[in-house]
Scaffold this active site. Structure first.
Site, PDB file in Angstrom:
ATOM      1  N   THR A 155      -8.020  34.796  -2.454  1.00 46.83           N
ATOM      2  CA  THR A 155      -8.548  33.991  -3.434  1.00 46.83           C
ATOM      3  C   THR A 155      -7.122  33.115  -3.782  1.00 46.83           C
ATOM      4  OG1 THR A 155      -8.509  35.344  -5.106  1.00 46.83           O
ATOM      5  CG2 THR A 155     -10.616  35.100  -4.047  1.00 46.83           C
ATOM      6  N   HIS A 156      -7.338  31.772  -4.055  1.00 51.14           N
ATOM      7  CA  HIS A 156      -6.219  31.039  -4.529  1.00 51.14           C
ATOM      8  C   HIS A 156      -5.071  31.215  -3.776  1.00 51.14           C
ATOM      9  CE1 HIS A 156      -7.991  31.139  -8.810  1.00 51.14           C
ATOM     10  NE2 HIS A 156      -8.479  32.397  -8.311  1.00 51.14           N
ATOM     11  N   SER A 277       7.559  22.294  21.324  1.00 46.27           N
ATOM     12  CA  SER A 277       8.816  21.407  20.859  1.00 46.27           C
ATOM     13  C   SER A 277      10.034  21.521  21.893  1.00 46.27           C
ATOM     14  CB  SER A 277       8.936  21.501  19.533  1.00 46.27           C
ATOM     15  OG  SER A 277      10.303  20.944  19.084  1.00 46.27           O
ATOM     16  N   LYS A 283       8.312  27.041  18.801  1.00 43.48           N
ATOM     17  CA  LYS A 283       7.373  26.641  17.972  1.00 43.48           C
ATOM     18  C   LYS A 283       6.027  26.565  18.746  1.00 43.48           C
ATOM     19  CE  LYS A 283       7.400  23.545  14.858  1.00 43.48           C
ATOM     20  NZ  LYS A 283       7.352  22.231  14.540  1.00 43.48           N
ATOM     21  N   ASN A 285       2.648  24.583  18.196  1.00 44.03           N
ATOM     22  CA  ASN A 285       1.971  23.787  17.009  1.00 44.03           C
ATOM     23  C   ASN A 285       0.574  23.733  17.265  1.00 44.03           C
ATOM     24  OD1 ASN A 285       4.769  23.046  15.954  1.00 44.03           O
ATOM     25  ND2 ASN A 285       4.511  21.398  17.350  1.00 44.03           N
ATOM     26  N   GLU A 290      -5.200  20.882  14.010  1.00 40.84           N
ATOM     27  CA  GLU A 290      -4.799  19.756  12.970  1.00 40.84           C
ATOM     28  C   GLU A 290      -5.429  18.583  13.208  1.00 40.84           C
ATOM     29  OE1 GLU A 290      -0.047  21.210  12.571  1.00 40.84           O
ATOM     30  OE2 GLU A 290      -0.740  19.655  14.141  1.00 40.84           O
ATOM     31  N   TYR A 317     -33.195  -8.467   6.518  1.00 42.89           N
ATOM     32  CA  TYR A 317     -31.909  -8.457   7.485  1.00 42.89           C
ATOM     33  C   TYR A 317     -31.183  -9.066   7.316  1.00 42.89           C
ATOM     34  CZ  TYR A 317     -29.284  -8.347  11.732  1.00 42.89           C
ATOM     35  OH  TYR A 317     -28.233  -8.143  12.644  1.00 42.89           O
ATOM     36  N   GLN A 322     -25.054  -5.434  11.400  1.00 38.71           N
ATOM     37  CA  GLN A 322     -24.458  -5.102  12.734  1.00 38.71           C
ATOM     38  C   GLN A 322     -23.486  -4.151  12.621  1.00 38.71           C
ATOM     39  OE1 GLN A 322     -24.383  -8.462  15.877  1.00 38.71           O
ATOM     40  NE2 GLN A 322     -22.138  -8.245  15.476  1.00 38.71           N
ATOM     41  N   LYS A 325     -23.120  -0.002  13.463  1.00 44.77           N
ATOM     42  CA  LYS A 325     -23.083   1.045  14.584  1.00 44.77           C
ATOM     43  C   LYS A 325     -21.679   1.777  14.675  1.00 44.77           C
ATOM     44  CE  LYS A 325     -25.415  -2.365  16.119  1.00 44.77           C
ATOM     45  NZ  LYS A 325     -26.232  -2.644  14.884  1.00 44.77           N
TER      46      LYS A 325
HETATM   47  N1  ARG Z   1     -26.860  -7.432  17.088  1.00 43.49           N
HETATM   48  C1  ARG Z   1     -27.500  -7.362  15.927  1.00 43.49           C
HETATM   49  C2  ARG Z   1     -27.509  -6.133  15.025  1.00 43.49           C
HETATM   50  O1  ARG Z   1     -27.049  -5.318  15.345  1.00 43.49           O
HETATM   51  C3  ARG Z   1     -29.122  -7.643  16.337  1.00 43.49           C
HETATM   52  C4  ARG Z   1     -29.772  -8.283  15.670  1.00 43.49           C
HETATM   53  C5  ARG Z   1     -29.773  -9.612  15.617  1.00 43.49           C
HETATM   54  N2  ARG Z   1     -30.468 -10.567  14.558  1.00 43.49           N
HETATM   55  C6  ARG Z   1     -30.157 -11.705  14.172  1.00 43.49           C
HETATM   56  N3  ARG Z   1     -31.181 -12.118  13.312  1.00 43.49           N
HETATM   57  N4  ARG Z   1     -29.156 -12.295  14.380  1.00 43.49           N
HETATM   58  O2  ARG Z   1     -27.648  -6.333  13.868  1.00 43.49           O
END
Ligand code: ARG
Length: 350
Positions: A155-156, A277, A283, A285, A290, A317, A322, A325
């Protein structure tokens, strides 16, 4: 190729710089298989509801099945395109020039992208939960071999009381169990089909939403189309679940890093997870550990990016979405790689 939205424009070409700036293909190509499968269901639904004939359905399915094989064999050519949805539409158009436009009947990319990402998330959550279970198994097996190994409990970061090393390893299993539980919760909430939402206001055509949901394996259908096309809560929930996995792996890595130093000196890991190294040959590593610790920052950063992306975004939307993703895919890929590699490390500890 004609743009999906090209109807109101007089055919002028898109500035290559603008196309390059706005294209998401290099990121959303990861959705290719989900988009292809969704297109197949779309075709079946259109045939069922009488928007295309069964001869047309067959033609579409033949092309889409060929496409699926190309995707699965990593042979799909990524020609210049706005995104994966447009690329697949173009692919069909090249093979069925007179028919292709019907594929997009009553549909918008705004819902298509959400649909594909939901399918992606379901798939990845399932894989990640299996990876967590595999790591838990490795931990139990290792703990079983160490039931007589007594180490300092801290602990600590001060020596506190003697504990069994297996006690600590079994603690890791609890952390991972909570992580799996959070991911299962996220899965249950995101298991919703949004198809039929259109661009934001649904469709005037009589599409069969329940048929699509069932065929794609979704439990429910969304209730509100404006929300459905602009909701990204499910991505934030998933990535926050991933943040905790990454943070947990980072803490476990930190324990192992400390215990393998000469100062602590009671743990060894396989040298394949380490570097040396030339200048300081004494060493070893722990680079892999890490990096697990370091890469957790990427996942935490991704969650932050997603929060900032949504904050202040008006309904429904917006193209900003976009950008959801990249942080999602990077978090998923990072955490999956970490889980696999940490399992190997656990296997190797002495
Ligand atoms: N590539 C776009 C996205 O990932 C798809 C949707 C496009 N829609 C539009 N109204 N331009 O959001």
């Amino acid at each position: 190729m004609t743009k999906l939205w090209g109807g109101r424009f007089s055919g002028e070409k898109m500035d290559p710089k603008v196309l390059d700036f706005t294209s998401s293909l290099c990121v959303d190509k990861e959705l290719a298989e989900y988009d292809c499968l969704s297109n197949k269901v779309q075709v079946e639904m259109l045939a069922k509801c009488g928007f295309i004939s069964s001869a047309e359905e067959k033609k579409f399915l033949k092309v889409l099945n060929e496409l699926l094989v190309e995707i699965q064999e990593n042979r799909l050519k990524l020609v210049e395109c706005e995104d994966i949805h447009s690329l697949i539409q173009d692919y069909v158009e090249e093979r069925l020039p007179l028919l292709a436009a019907k594929l997009h009947t009553g549909r918008s990319r705004n819902e298509q992208v959400v649909n594909d990402v939901r399918l992606y998330c379901k798939d990845k959550i399932t894989s990640i939960i299996s990876l967590i279970a595999a790591l838990q198994k490795k931990l139990v097996l290792k703990a079983e071999t160490m039931t007589d190994v007594i180490v300092p409990g801290y602990t600590h970061l001060n020596r506190a009381q003697p504990v069994l090393f297996s006690h600590l390893l079994m603690g890791y299993i609890e952390m991972l169990e909570r992580d799996a539980g959070r991911l299962k919760d996220a899965f249950a909430r995101l298991d919703v089909s949004v198809m039929g939402s259109g661009a934001l206001a649904g469709s005037a055509l009589e599409l069969d939403r329940k048929f699509i949901a069932k065929k794609m394996g979704f439990k429910k259908i969304s209730a509100n189309s404006i929300d459905a096309v602009s909701d990204r809560d499910f991505i934030l929930e998933f990535v926050s679940g991933l943040c905790l996995v990454a943070v947990h792996l980072s803490r476990m890595s930190e324990d192992f890093i400390l215990y393998t130093t000469a100062e602590f000196g009671f743990l060894e890991i396989d040298p394949v997870y380490c570097t040396g190294s030339s200048l300081m040959p004494q060493k070893q590593n722990p680079d892999v550990l890490e990096l697990i610790r370091g890469k957790s920052s990427l996942v935490i950063g991704a969650l932050n990016s997603l929060f900032v992306l949504l904050k202040g975004l008006p309904h429904s939307y917006n193209r900003d979405l976009q950008e959801d993703k990249k942080p999602l895919f990077e978090s998923v890929n990072t955490v999956m790689a970490e889980l696999e590699i940490f399992s190997g490390v656990v296997d190797s500890i002495q």
